[in-house]
Design an enzyme around this catalytic site. Sequence first.
Site, PDB file in Angstrom:
ATOM      1  N   ASP A 364       0.882  -1.215   0.063  1.00 56.58           N
ATOM      2  CA  ASP A 364       0.044  -0.043   0.088  1.00 56.58           C
ATOM      3  C   ASP A 364       0.873   1.325   0.115  1.00 56.58           C
ATOM      4  O   ASP A 364       1.908   1.147   0.631  1.00 56.58           O
ATOM      5  CB  ASP A 364      -0.950  -0.059   1.281  1.00 56.58           C
ATOM      6  CG  ASP A 364      -1.866   1.170   1.323  1.00 56.58           C
ATOM      7  OD1 ASP A 364      -2.394   1.462   0.201  1.00 56.58           O
ATOM      8  OD2 ASP A 364      -2.290   1.719   2.370  1.00 56.58           O
ATOM      9  N   ASP A 554      -1.960  -1.545   6.276  1.00 53.78           N
ATOM     10  CA  ASP A 554      -2.432  -1.303   7.447  1.00 53.78           C
ATOM     11  C   ASP A 554      -3.187  -2.311   8.152  1.00 53.78           C
ATOM     12  O   ASP A 554      -3.226  -2.459   9.464  1.00 53.78           O
ATOM     13  CB  ASP A 554      -3.021  -0.345   7.766  1.00 53.78           C
ATOM     14  CG  ASP A 554      -4.706  -0.252   6.982  1.00 53.78           C
ATOM     15  OD1 ASP A 554      -5.003  -1.392   6.583  1.00 53.78           O
ATOM     16  OD2 ASP A 554      -5.293   0.637   6.881  1.00 53.78           O
ATOM     17  N   ASP A 558      -7.113  -3.027   4.558  1.00 57.87           N
ATOM     18  CA  ASP A 558      -7.061  -3.767   3.321  1.00 57.87           C
ATOM     19  C   ASP A 558      -7.033  -5.390   3.833  1.00 57.87           C
ATOM     20  O   ASP A 558      -6.450  -6.211   3.177  1.00 57.87           O
ATOM     21  CB  ASP A 558      -5.486  -3.585   2.885  1.00 57.87           C
ATOM     22  CG  ASP A 558      -5.365  -2.233   2.437  1.00 57.87           C
ATOM     23  OD1 ASP A 558      -6.102  -2.098   1.597  1.00 57.87           O
ATOM     24  OD2 ASP A 558      -4.421  -1.394   3.147  1.00 57.87           O
TER      25      ASP A 558
END
Length: 660
Positions: A364, A554, A558
């Site tokens: 991410d 995180d 997700d």
Amino acid sequence: MNKDNCKNCDDEQEPKNVQADSETEDDHDIIEGTAEEENEGFRKYLPAIVSFILLIAGIIADHQVTKYHRLDFFQSYVRLAYYLIPYLLIGWPVLKKAYRSIPRHDYFNEFMLMSIATLGAFYIKEYPEGVAVMLFYQIGELFQDAAVQRAKRSIKALLDIRPDEVSVLRNGKAEKINPAEVAIGETIQIKSGEKIALDGELLSEKASFNTAALTGESKPDNKYKGEAVLAGMINLNTVSEVKVTALFKDSKLSKILQLVQDATARKAKTQLFISRFARVYTPIMVFLALAITVIPYFFVEQYHFNEWLYRALVFLVISCPCALVVSIPLGYFGGIGLASRNGILFKGSNYLDVMTDINTVVMDKTGTLTKGVFKVQQIEPSGIDKDTFLKYTAALEAHSTHPIAKAVVDHTAIKELPNAENVEEIAGHGLKGSIDGKEILVGNLKLLSKFNIAYDEKIKSITDTIVVTALDGKYAGYLTIADEIKEDALETIKALHGLGIKTVMLSGDKQAVVDEVAKKLGIDTAYGDLLPEGKVEKVQGLKNEGRKLAFVGDGVNDAPVVALADAGIAMGGLGSDATIETADIVIQNDQPYKIFSSIKIGKLTKRIVWQNISLAFGVKVVVLILGAGGLATLWEAVFADVGVALLAILNAVRIQKIKL
């Protein structure tokens, strides 16, 4: 869920190996140990010391009888009775465990092997060798236990750093009590140099803390009034006051300690294989030893039962698989300890193996490669004044926990924002709500497109992150937000490429921003403008290509991608209970370089484990052949067996000392 290669290992029951039952399993258990076991000290070694002294004295007496014809009384039953003393002193626990395994129909375990081999030696009147086999086997076990206890203590010392007492303010006075007795909402006082005992919120204006025990970083971490502080942090300056927000048992540190202890229960594939292998290997060795004793009767002219029985006993001693059974889980346990000491928490030894197979790392953007500390750069209202634009935008963003939303609220100088009603989050788009009867939309450009709201197409070319606002169905302006790339992000990508690992970045941010970050870091592939389902689609596509991938994010927003990846890695896990629970691996600080470190630890652990397997099998095969051919004695067999076990243990333990 598509984690057949790792997570399902958790559900697999470890088959019974060479240990017979729960009692015998305690001899090699590296997960839990009682304080009583850890503090036995000298008493634990006393039987071995006494037996060794008696064995040496017996060998000297034998030498006097055979060479100088002295001590003639030391023969026959007197000699047998003498050697039985050291034998039973050191061997009784083993004989007892072997006996207790019989009603359970578990005839093929290491205790049975040692019992048969040593009693056989007594049968053919090789008393010293019978005692020596049992003695050195038990010495090996003592070394194994010592290594296990050392590994356990190193991890407990690393994480179980909670103080035994805490100063709590009650009726204006500081009382020293057990942290478990402090209630949520009470105020505790931490002096300079003291550790925080419970999670809480800082009441003092400012304080500086050492977070090394939690994050692996030794540099001071400055906290300000209202910010969260965690158990295990050390106060570095003035007396600080903290409002308790979680019970002692619910602190992040308690959960992390439990996580690491539970991790050893999740077996790696190699551990499960060795356990299954031992179930097959041990009975085969027993039957081969029986064959060595019996079959020569039909082919050898001058067959002497005792001679071939002796060869079979040598074969049994060297075939004992204890070096494998202990050193392999100890190696994985050392890997988990090494990772913990570097601020990386593996939820099971199976994930150490998984990380060695990773060939793609999907990350991410926000909070992983960038700091996630956003600042408003530019404000461009349309049709309304700047203050009104900021007021409406911040009022809605105040209902979101996203770092971008926080940056907008922090930038607004208005102390009392208007009350936003009927606020709902539209995943991957933004927020919708109403203020004073007016419909407000705040989010990204996809949000405006979803509600068919026209806007200036030129803003699509802006490379910074954009937050747009619409008021009653009309475009009302935008503001830009800039994030900062983490210091070690570039080094991380280079290190991953050095291992031949493909890097992919997924983000809900617009493609122009994502491309800019990817270009600076040298990331192989980057996708922007992704909704949560879009991220799942991209990861599934990589899986369909046969790639073994780790996803780093995180761990909460997700969650679907974490579940799909072979290894889900959460960054900055100390701040979120959900992160600790959902991810497979938790990086306790915000350093992306720990991604590379976790792969390195996995590879290092696997290399040491396979070194032990190769060493144990190599030596055993050689000595087994020598023993069957009558070229090795029981003395050589026991030294080879114990020696291999000790070398394997020392090799496994050294992983805890390695510096990354």
